[in-house]
Design a protein around this motif. Structure first.
Motif, PDB file in Angstrom:
ATOM      1  N   ILE A  29       0.464  -1.250  -0.239  1.00  0.00           N
ATOM      2  CA  ILE A  29      -0.002   0.063   0.093  1.00  0.00           C
ATOM      3  C   ILE A  29       0.820   1.246   0.090  1.00  0.00           C
TER       4      ILE A  29
ATOM      5  N   LYS B 183      -7.763  -3.714  -2.226  1.00  0.00           N
ATOM      6  CA  LYS B 183      -6.347  -3.132  -2.148  1.00  0.00           C
ATOM      7  C   LYS B 183      -5.606  -3.039  -3.502  1.00  0.00           C
ATOM      8  N   LEU B 184      -5.061  -1.961  -3.983  1.00  0.00           N
ATOM      9  CA  LEU B 184      -4.457  -1.772  -4.928  1.00  0.00           C
ATOM     10  C   LEU B 184      -5.123  -1.620  -6.235  1.00  0.00           C
TER      11      LEU B 184
ATOM     12  N   LEU C  78      -9.635   0.759   0.727  1.00  0.00           N
ATOM     13  CA  LEU C  78      -8.777  -0.025   1.749  1.00  0.00           C
ATOM     14  C   LEU C  78      -9.338  -0.489   3.309  1.00  0.00           C
TER      15      LEU C  78
ATOM     16  N   ALA D 264      -8.857  -4.067   3.260  1.00  0.00           N
ATOM     17  CA  ALA D 264      -7.693  -4.652   3.067  1.00  0.00           C
ATOM     18  C   ALA D 264      -6.887  -5.030   4.372  1.00  0.00           C
TER      19      ALA D 264
ATOM     20  N   SER E  35      -1.268   0.645   6.884  1.00  0.00           N
ATOM     21  CA  SER E  35      -0.249   1.681   6.115  1.00  0.00           C
ATOM     22  C   SER E  35       0.199   2.415   7.252  1.00  0.00           C
TER      23      SER E  35
END
Length: 144
Positions: free
Chosen positions: A78, A109-110, A116, A119, A123
């Motif tokens: 992330i 995610k991504l 997120l 996720a 981060s």
């Protein structure tokens, strides 16, 4: 008496500075060119987190200037996503759509426009929120 108190205060200030100093640890692979960086931070020190984030940006810019890539064998993560171009992330997103079209694994995610909150991996942003909470004078940790 004055010099004793002054000396103790100076020592305390020095310890605070040392505790908040950001160090970048680097690990390298012999022969394949991979360089990994680790930046240990105290999650209760928001200023330290901000300094670490700035260090990450400088490291990523340096890697690019040396024709390096942002991601290696351990994946993207992330915290690296903001440093990747759409062209670089497109193959990952295409693969993810192919193998997990319903988004069951690390939902969002991504992915473009991904949320997120589901996720698994935390981060720096989450650490930053934790840091601000811990620095608040009425937090549970500050009352101990």
């Amino acid at each position: 008496m004055f010099f004793g108190r002054c000396s103790k205060k100076i020592a305390a200030i020095q310890q605070d500075v040392l505790r908040g100093r950001v160090f970048v640890a680097m690990h390298m692979h012999a022969g394949d060119g991979n360089v990994h960086t680790n930046i240990p931070v105290n999650s209760d020190d928001y200023a330290m987190l901000q300094t670490a984030n700035a260090a990450v940006a400088r490291i990523m810019a340096l890697a690019r200037s040396l024709d390096g890539v942002i991601s290696g064998e351990h994946g993207i993560g992330i915290t690296k996503l903001e440093f990747l171009s759409e062209e670089e992330i497109a193959p990952f997103r295409a693969y993810k759509e192919r193998v997990d079209p319903d988004g069951h694994f690390n939902k969002g995610k991504l992915m473009a426009g991904g949320d997120l909150t589901s996720a698994y991996t935390p981060s720096f942003s989450l650490l930053g929120a934790e840091s601000l909470i811990m620095e608040h004078p009425r937090s549970a940790t500050s009352r101990r």
